[in-house]
Design an enzyme around this catalytic site. Structure first.
Site, PDB file in Angstrom:
ATOM      1  N   HIS A 114       0.820  -1.216   0.000  1.00 33.02           N
ATOM      2  CA  HIS A 114       0.000   0.000   0.000  1.00 33.02           C
ATOM      3  C   HIS A 114       0.856   1.269   0.000  1.00 33.02           C
ATOM      4  CE1 HIS A 114      -3.687   2.022   0.015  1.00 33.02           C
ATOM      5  NE2 HIS A 114      -4.331   1.399   0.986  1.00 33.02           N
ATOM      6  N   ASP A 137      -2.488   2.037  -4.753  1.00 29.47           N
ATOM      7  CA  ASP A 137      -3.749   2.322  -4.071  1.00 29.47           C
ATOM      8  C   ASP A 137      -4.844   1.444  -4.666  1.00 29.47           C
ATOM      9  OD1 ASP A 137      -4.822   3.591  -6.440  1.00 29.47           O
ATOM     10  OD2 ASP A 137      -3.546   5.307  -5.938  1.00 29.47           O
TER      11      ASP A 137
END
Ligand code: COA
Length: 436
Positions: free
Chosen positions: A406, A410
């Site tokens: 992450h 995204d």
């Protein structure tokens, strides 16, 4: 390096076997004490985090002492064996790293480290190395009770295992003792790793030392668990994929290849990656840089009797489906026989874990650092679905779970990428429009 002795006694260290490798497990010896050895003759086989490597001799001479037993973990630079080298033999030129390591320890005293360790142990009544002692302790064996079959009555790892088996400490030892590596010793059935080939009714706790790929997995997953992950799950209709696979199987039987649908998924994944290169990247935490990788080197997680290993199919963009199928089959064969090279397992850029070939709806894997995405494929299952007209009809559905780093990716990017990949899986004919 100019100081390397010509003639005399020398400790042969474990040289650097690959980038970032700090230690290896000794799998087996090809030579024994007292044996004459030629230059380039294989000495032993070791296993690093990445591959199995044959160590050959740089010297002509005689083995005076082997310093480790199979199953031992040997640090890079640590002596593997001691040789009396031929007075007239020339030292083979070798890579810098290995030379440095040899130079550090080239001259030895009569009372060397390993000997003094053994002698200390003998004073206490038993002749064994600390690794073997530790192994005995792990199995709950009192080492003083074991009869050593090694040189001068030295207690070997095998002696501990045999003793444990005889005393019923390892009840199923005949099933779990396999050849020469202690990694294999505990893995049981070759085709079904980590599972005993029969039901074993025993109530004793057992300690399994982590070795080989299993040890590497412990290290890499600990590293991966520190990365903030997110999961993206999607259902894919595989009807067209299954038809295409059946058609390949029927129409191309003269190629002598078994088609599974995995090569089609690999090719379509590469096509989607061409549009979303961020998923095919590596993250450098130190420089806070993302490196978009030029090649699609798609790793395939393979469960083997030696542990989980992830060889990769290189430059998938440039390969046909037949070429991918052949390469997958080559890698699978090598993985099962523990013969993958370090090149086969290095340089991966994204990984697929087809856990569905064993079972399960979906998995939640951790990325294969420094890659930023890994995809788990669930089992394709025929289920009833409503079509656009509201009619109930059967469909072959597979769940895919994309786990991503992450810090780099995204949810929106992964969702768009997944839509693109799904389009190619559900309508594989679209691949033809873009394929080169
Ligand atoms: N759903 C349903 N069937 C599947 C499937 C899935 N997701 N994946 C494979 N199959 C089927 C194949 O089509 C094949 O069917 P067939 O015998 O009727 O032709 C059969 O299962 C065996 O396939 P396999 O030999 O496993 O080939 P593959 O190309 O699909 O997969 C490997 C190759 C190397 C990935 C696979 O053998 C393997 O090791 N899978 C385990 C993955 C794993 O360990 N993941 C690690 C989790 S941490």
């Amino acid at each position: 390096m100019a100081d390397l002795p010509v003639g005399g006694v020398i400790d042969v260290p474990l040289a650097q076997t690959g980038e970032g490798i700090a230690e290896c497990e000794l799998l087996k010896w090809f030579v024994q004490e007292g044996e004459e050895v030629e230059e380039f003759q294989p000495l032993c086989e070791v296993q690093s985090d990445k591959a199995t490597i044959e160590i050959t001799s740089r010297y002509k001479g005689k083995v005076s002492k082997v310093l480790h037993v199979p199953g031992n973990i040997v640090k890079v630079g640590e002596a593997l064996l001691r040789m009396v080298i031929d007075e007239n033999a020339s030292i083979l030129p070798s890579v810098e790293a290995a030379q440095d390591l040899v130079a550090q320890d080239s001259k030895i005293n009569e009372l060397d480290i390993a000997d003094s360790v053994l002698k200390k142990e003998k004073i206490r009544g038993v002749l064994s190395t600390p690794a073997v002692r530790n192994f005995a302790k792990q199995l709950g064996v009192t080492i003083e009770d074991v009869l050593g079959t090694g040189h001068d009555g030295r207690i070997l790892r095998e002696d501990i295992l045999n003793y444990a088996a005889r005393k019923g400490i390892l009840k199923a030892s005949s099933e779990i003792l396999i050849e020469d590596s202690s990694a294999k010793n505990f893995l049981g059935d070759q085709t079904s790793p980590n599972v005993s080939s029969a039901y074993v009714w025993e109530f004793e706790d057992r300690s399994l030392p982590l070795r080989g790929f299993h040890r590497a997995m412990a290290k890499s997953m600990t590293l991966a668990a520190k990365i903030p992950h997110f999961q993206y799950v999607e259902e894919v209709n595989c009807d067209a994929l299954l038809d295409l696979r059946a058609s390949f199987q029927n129409e191309m039987s003269d190629l002598g290849i078994k088609f599974t649908f995995l090569p089609l998924l690999v090719k379509s994944l590469s096509m989607a990656l061409s549009k979303y290169p961020l998923l095919n990247s590596c993250f450098n935490e130190e420089s806070q840089e993302v490196l978009l990788k030029g090649s699609h080197n798609i790793g395939i997680a393979m469960a083997t009797a030696h542990g989980l290993v992830v060889p990769n199919i290189k430059k998938v963009q440039s390969l046909s489906i037949v070429e991918i199928t052949k390469e997958l089959s080559r890698l699978q064969e090598l993985a099962l026989s523990n013969k993958l090279s370090s090149d086969d397992v290095s340089g991966g850029t994204i990984t697929i874990s087809n856990i569905g070939s064993i079972g399960g709806k979906f998995g939640s894997p951790l990325v294969n650092v420094p890659e930023v995405s890994i995809i788990a494929l669930g089992r394709i299952q025929k289920i009833p679905l409503f079509d656009e007209d509201g009619n109930l009809c059967p469909a072959s559905i597979m769940m895919i779970n994309i786990s991503s780093d992450h810090r780099v990716l995204d949810g929106a990017t992964v969702a768009r990428f997944c839509n693109e990949w799904k389009r190619f899986i559900e309508k594989p004919e679209l691949l033809m429009l873009q394929m080169r």
